[in-house]
Every structure is written in C-alpha cells, then in structure tokens.
Design a protein around this motif. Sequence first.
Motif, PDB file in Angstrom:
ATOM      1  N   LEU A   1       0.822  -1.211   0.000  1.00  0.00           N
ATOM      2  CA  LEU A   1       0.000   0.000   0.000  1.00  0.00           C
ATOM      3  C   LEU A   1       0.858   1.263   0.000  1.00  0.00           C
ATOM      4  O   LEU A   1       0.559   2.219  -0.714  1.00  0.00           O
ATOM      5  CB  LEU A   1      -0.951   0.000   1.187  1.00  0.00           C
ATOM      6  CG  LEU A   1      -2.016  -1.100   1.178  1.00  0.00           C
ATOM      7  CD1 LEU A   1      -2.852  -1.046   2.452  1.00  0.00           C
ATOM      8  CD2 LEU A   1      -2.890  -1.003  -0.049  1.00  0.00           C
ATOM      9  N   LEU A   2       1.927   1.265   0.795  1.00  0.00           N
ATOM     10  CA  LEU A   2       2.810   2.432   0.815  1.00  0.00           C
ATOM     11  C   LEU A   2       3.492   2.634  -0.531  1.00  0.00           C
ATOM     12  O   LEU A   2       3.618   3.765  -1.014  1.00  0.00           O
ATOM     13  CB  LEU A   2       3.858   2.292   1.927  1.00  0.00           C
ATOM     14  CG  LEU A   2       3.338   2.444   3.349  1.00  0.00           C
ATOM     15  CD1 LEU A   2       4.450   2.168   4.358  1.00  0.00           C
ATOM     16  CD2 LEU A   2       2.756   3.835   3.572  1.00  0.00           C
ATOM     17  N   LEU A   3       3.929   1.545  -1.140  1.00  0.00           N
ATOM     18  CA  LEU A   3       4.563   1.648  -2.457  1.00  0.00           C
ATOM     19  C   LEU A   3       3.574   2.129  -3.511  1.00  0.00           C
ATOM     20  O   LEU A   3       3.906   2.978  -4.342  1.00  0.00           O
ATOM     21  CB  LEU A   3       5.176   0.306  -2.866  1.00  0.00           C
ATOM     22  CG  LEU A   3       6.439  -0.101  -2.120  1.00  0.00           C
ATOM     23  CD1 LEU A   3       6.818  -1.540  -2.465  1.00  0.00           C
ATOM     24  CD2 LEU A   3       7.578   0.845  -2.437  1.00  0.00           C
ATOM     25  N   PHE A   4       2.350   1.596  -3.500  1.00  0.00           N
ATOM     26  CA  PHE A   4       1.336   2.003  -4.476  1.00  0.00           C
ATOM     27  C   PHE A   4       1.024   3.495  -4.345  1.00  0.00           C
ATOM     28  O   PHE A   4       0.957   4.222  -5.329  1.00  0.00           O
ATOM     29  CB  PHE A   4       0.054   1.197  -4.317  1.00  0.00           C
ATOM     30  CG  PHE A   4       0.165  -0.253  -4.693  1.00  0.00           C
ATOM     31  CD1 PHE A   4       1.301  -0.773  -5.290  1.00  0.00           C
ATOM     32  CD2 PHE A   4      -0.880  -1.111  -4.437  1.00  0.00           C
ATOM     33  CE1 PHE A   4       1.398  -2.111  -5.633  1.00  0.00           C
ATOM     34  CE2 PHE A   4      -0.802  -2.459  -4.783  1.00  0.00           C
ATOM     35  CZ  PHE A   4       0.335  -2.953  -5.379  1.00  0.00           C
ATOM     36  N   GLY A   5       0.804   3.936  -3.114  1.00  0.00           N
ATOM     37  CA  GLY A   5       0.470   5.342  -2.885  1.00  0.00           C
ATOM     38  C   GLY A   5       1.605   6.279  -3.256  1.00  0.00           C
ATOM     39  O   GLY A   5       1.400   7.300  -3.912  1.00  0.00           O
ATOM     40  N   THR A   6       2.812   5.935  -2.840  1.00  0.00           N
ATOM     41  CA  THR A   6       3.967   6.786  -3.124  1.00  0.00           C
ATOM     42  C   THR A   6       4.256   6.856  -4.613  1.00  0.00           C
ATOM     43  O   THR A   6       4.472   7.945  -5.172  1.00  0.00           O
ATOM     44  CB  THR A   6       5.212   6.268  -2.372  1.00  0.00           C
ATOM     45  OG1 THR A   6       4.923   6.237  -0.966  1.00  0.00           O
ATOM     46  CG2 THR A   6       6.419   7.150  -2.616  1.00  0.00           C
ATOM     47  N   ALA A   7       4.263   5.703  -5.280  1.00  0.00           N
ATOM     48  CA  ALA A   7       4.564   5.685  -6.709  1.00  0.00           C
ATOM     49  C   ALA A   7       3.532   6.481  -7.503  1.00  0.00           C
ATOM     50  O   ALA A   7       3.888   7.269  -8.382  1.00  0.00           O
ATOM     51  CB  ALA A   7       4.639   4.248  -7.227  1.00  0.00           C
ATOM     52  N   SER A   8       2.250   6.301  -7.199  1.00  0.00           N
ATOM     53  CA  SER A   8       1.222   7.019  -7.956  1.00  0.00           C
ATOM     54  C   SER A   8       1.283   8.521  -7.684  1.00  0.00           C
ATOM     55  O   SER A   8       1.083   9.321  -8.600  1.00  0.00           O
ATOM     56  CB  SER A   8      -0.161   6.462  -7.650  1.00  0.00           C
ATOM     57  OG  SER A   8      -0.476   6.662  -6.290  1.00  0.00           O
ATOM     58  N   MET A   9       1.584   8.906  -6.453  1.00  0.00           N
ATOM     59  CA  MET A   9       1.688  10.322  -6.122  1.00  0.00           C
ATOM     60  C   MET A   9       2.864  10.961  -6.880  1.00  0.00           C
ATOM     61  O   MET A   9       2.702  12.002  -7.529  1.00  0.00           O
ATOM     62  CB  MET A   9       1.876  10.501  -4.613  1.00  0.00           C
ATOM     63  CG  MET A   9       2.011  11.937  -4.164  1.00  0.00           C
ATOM     64  SD  MET A   9       2.078  12.108  -2.364  1.00  0.00           S
ATOM     65  CE  MET A   9       3.524  11.140  -1.947  1.00  0.00           C
TER      66      MET A   9
END
Length: 184
Positions: A137-145
């Motif tokens: 979840l942290l990777l998904f959120g950070t990458a998309s941001m």
Amino acid sequence: MPAAHFGDIVSLVFMAIALGMDAFSVSLGMGMQKIRLKRIAIVGAVIGLFHVFMPFLGILLGHFISEQIGGYATLSGGLLLFGIGAQMIFSSFNHVSKRLAQPIGIGLIFFALSVSLDSFSVGLSLGLSEVKTVIALLLFGTASMVLTWTGMVLGKKMHGLFGVYSEILGGSILCGFGLHILFG
C-alpha cells in the motif's frame, strides 16, 4: 533481508510503478492545462491516497475470497493481473481527444477514483495471494503520487507524446506479473 523478501519488494515496486503509469499518462494531459504548482501537489497527494485506499479494499476482499475458493486463488490472481494489463494496453490505443475536467472538488475525487480503479483490482488479486499489505500500500500510494506530480509537471512543459507509451509500459508490466504468477 532474505533474497525471497527482496524479490517480493522489487516485484511490488515494479507493480506500483505500473499502476501509477495510468495516473502519469492522464496527468500529462491534465498538466497541459494552466494548473498551479500548489494544485499539482494537492492532486498528487489525493491520487496517492486513493492508490492506498482502493487496493486496501481490494486486498480485504481478496483475502475473504481466498478463504472461500482456496486453491483457485493463485490462478484467479494471475488471470486478473494479466487481464488488467491487457486492458491498459488495449485502451492506450483508444484515446479520443477530450477536454479534461479541472481537478478541483468533486472533479478531483472523480479523477482520483478513475485512475485508481485498476489498483482496486490489483489489490483484489494481491489479496488472493500472500503479500505484505502495508509495504504494498505504501509503495502504491507513493509511486502514484510521484508519477502524478511528474506527469503534471512534464505536461506543463511538453506535449502529450508520452501518454500512450506510458500506459503500454504499465500494461505490459502488469501482464508480465500476471504471467509470472500463472507460470512462475
């Protein structure tokens, strides 16, 4: 860190980038509008939050389904990832030029929801397998941001050349992970 865990994290990083490519490509077009840097920061943060929330819902549902269908969970997850990737590739060839809504208020919510729907499906397939939920979840959120910010800033400076190609790359990565789950 054992090699297996390192490989899982590397896979999740590539998956996060693939999911963020949709936001990147749409943000390129959105960035061509006259949008201030403060608005770009807000848009990226909201999209990042949606890319945490949507896959989290998918993972929860995937865990529930996994308990119900047992042995078919891996097959289902691989097929789902491959299907999402193929849909991204095919939709990249179907772009119709249209005016983008301003990313303010409800328009921002709809924009964030539209670019994060695929992350719900990926979360669903990850919920069918054993995955480190918090890291994913942290990777998904950070990458998309970060990809949203990058797309909007580049969109201010360049024309929409990268949009289709980034969706094809993102779709190809998801297809590859789906095939890896199915046959690896």
